[in-house]
Design a protein around this motif. Structure first.
Motif, PDB file in Angstrom:
ATOM      1  N   SER A 216       0.823  -1.214   0.000  1.00 46.42           N
ATOM      2  CA  SER A 216       0.000   0.000   0.000  1.00 46.42           C
ATOM      3  C   SER A 216       0.860   1.269   0.000  1.00 46.42           C
ATOM      4  O   SER A 216       0.531   2.244  -0.692  1.00 46.42           O
ATOM      5  CB  SER A 216      -0.924   0.015   1.209  1.00 46.42           C
ATOM      6  N   CYS A 219       1.946   2.121  -3.386  1.00 51.39           N
ATOM      7  CA  CYS A 219       0.831   2.675  -4.188  1.00 51.39           C
ATOM      8  C   CYS A 219       0.692   4.172  -3.956  1.00 51.39           C
ATOM      9  O   CYS A 219       0.466   4.933  -4.897  1.00 51.39           O
ATOM     10  CB  CYS A 219      -0.487   2.008  -3.821  1.00 51.39           C
ATOM     11  N   ARG A 231      -7.107   1.578  -8.067  1.00 45.02           N
ATOM     12  CA  ARG A 231      -6.272   1.255  -6.905  1.00 45.02           C
ATOM     13  C   ARG A 231      -6.353  -0.244  -6.586  1.00 45.02           C
ATOM     14  O   ARG A 231      -5.363  -0.880  -6.230  1.00 45.02           O
ATOM     15  CB  ARG A 231      -6.731   2.110  -5.716  1.00 45.02           C
ATOM     16  N   ASP A 235      -3.067  -2.461  -5.429  1.00 47.23           N
ATOM     17  CA  ASP A 235      -2.794  -2.470  -3.998  1.00 47.23           C
ATOM     18  C   ASP A 235      -2.921  -3.871  -3.394  1.00 47.23           C
ATOM     19  O   ASP A 235      -4.018  -4.429  -3.321  1.00 47.23           O
ATOM     20  CB  ASP A 235      -3.763  -1.502  -3.301  1.00 47.23           C
ATOM     21  N   THR A 238      -0.704  -4.187   3.114  1.00 43.85           N
ATOM     22  CA  THR A 238       0.506  -3.666   3.779  1.00 43.85           C
ATOM     23  C   THR A 238       1.800  -4.264   3.212  1.00 43.85           C
ATOM     24  O   THR A 238       2.730  -3.551   2.896  1.00 43.85           O
ATOM     25  CB  THR A 238       0.433  -3.968   5.303  1.00 43.85           C
TER      26      THR A 238
END
Ligand SMILES: C[S@@+](CC[C@H](N)C(=O)[O-])C[C@H]1O[C@@H](n2cnc3c(N)ncnc32)[C@H](O)[C@@H]1O
Length: 306
Positions: A216, A219, A231, A235, A238
């Motif tokens: 993320s 991103c 997205r 994505d 984490t």
């Protein structure tokens, strides 16, 4: 098309031919530090692509097409597309509404990632990782987006039934267009599903996936061009592995005993190896990369997740 030298024009009023536009655009790409990688990794090829396709000319046009004198409507179309590409950083594929994988054209817009994939090179090699003589009957493309990889799988394995799985209803609309444009509606079944959750029970010879795998934080820091892409196409949570973990855990019930999982993981090789240190993986080499796609055999998936 081969490169050709053109004098750099002094301003928009002098952009009379595609060749003038090309020289001007290359300079603008550099001046505005545009990010590449969606259509091509170099400014010349992307600008040439955008010019030819804006003018509805084939990508394999003869070099003398660069010398034609453009009429006002063509000039206006080029002005509009380059303005969006440069000022708003809109990916060229969303302006032309298409992207090519080899000889295959795919419709594409803001609902999907621009097709660009190592799998173009790798899909033709995949039968080589299966036991000789075993027919490839069932293959699946998980996270299909535009449907481009499902279509390539259907071309490669012309006797197989192909499932294509996607969570975004918007992306599925695009996949539907591409499946129809390639005449594959009888061969490819689209499933709206979070990985395999809603896919009817079936075991596959090949599970292929180019899932979202960017961490993320990566991103957040992507160049503007890539922020135009959905997205959820990029994505991976984490550590980048959220979808990959789910896919691997579900693959155990979805593979034929001789089957394989082939996964694009971008720059995550170290994280993947750290997460499953005992699971044997083969890293597949392509012209541009050697550590971005891994292949795992069903028996090793069973040992890890069974
Ligand atoms: C990296 S894109 C790949 C698209 C296409 N396969 C390609 O190579 O161009 C990932 C796709 O996965 C979809 N996706 C994200 N999460 C998903 C999930 N949990 N289950 C299924 N698809 C998902 C996204 O909507 C996106 O279309």
């Amino acid at each position: 098309m081969k490169k050709k030298r053109h004098t750099r024009p002094g301003g928009p009023s002098e952009l009379l031919t595609p060749g003038h536009w090309l020289q001007w655009a290359i300079g603008e790409y550099e001046r505005h530090d545009l990010s590449l990688g969606q259509i091509s990794d170099n400014a010349h090829d992307e600008a040439l692509y955008l010019i030819l396709r804006t003018l509805d000319l084939p990508l394999d046009s003869e070099p003398d097409v660069l010398d034609i004198i453009l009429d006002d409507s063509h000039q206006a179309a080029l002005r509009e597309n380059f303005s969006q590409r440069i000022a708003e950083r809109v990916p060229a594929s969303y302006l032309t509404k298409e992207a090519w994988l080899g000889e295959h054209r795919f419709y594409c817009d803001e609902r999907v990632l621009t097709p660009r994939s190592y799998f173009l090179e790798l899909i033709p090699t995949m039968a080589g990782y299966l036991p000789t003589g075993v027919p490839v009957r069932d293959v699946v493309d998980v996270c299909t987006g535009s449907g481009c990889l499902a279509v390539l799988l259907a071309y490669e394995f012309d006797r197989a039934r192909v499932d294509a799985v996607e969570l975004s209803p918007d992306a599925l609309e695009v996949a539907k267009i591409n499946v129809a444009e390639h005449g594959m509606t009888d061969r490819i079944t689209l499933h709206e599903s979070d990985v395999f959750d809603a896919v009817p029970e079936r075991r596959y010879d090949i599970i292929l996936s180019n899932p979202p795998y960017e961490p993320s934080a990566v991103c957040e820091a992507l160049p503007e061009e890539f922020k135009h892409e959905p997205r959820m196409a990029l994505d991976g949570g984490t550590d980048g592995l959220v979808i990959i973990r789910k896919l691997m855990a579900q693959a155990v019930d979805r593979l034929q005993p001789h089957g394989i999982v082939v996964l694009e993981v971008g720059a995550l090789k170290p994280v993947v190896q750290e997460t499953w240190p005992k699971m044997p993986m083969r890293w597949l080499k392509t012209q541009d990369a050697m550590n971005c796609v891994c292949l795992i055999r069903a028996v090793d998936v069973m040992k890890q997740f069974g």
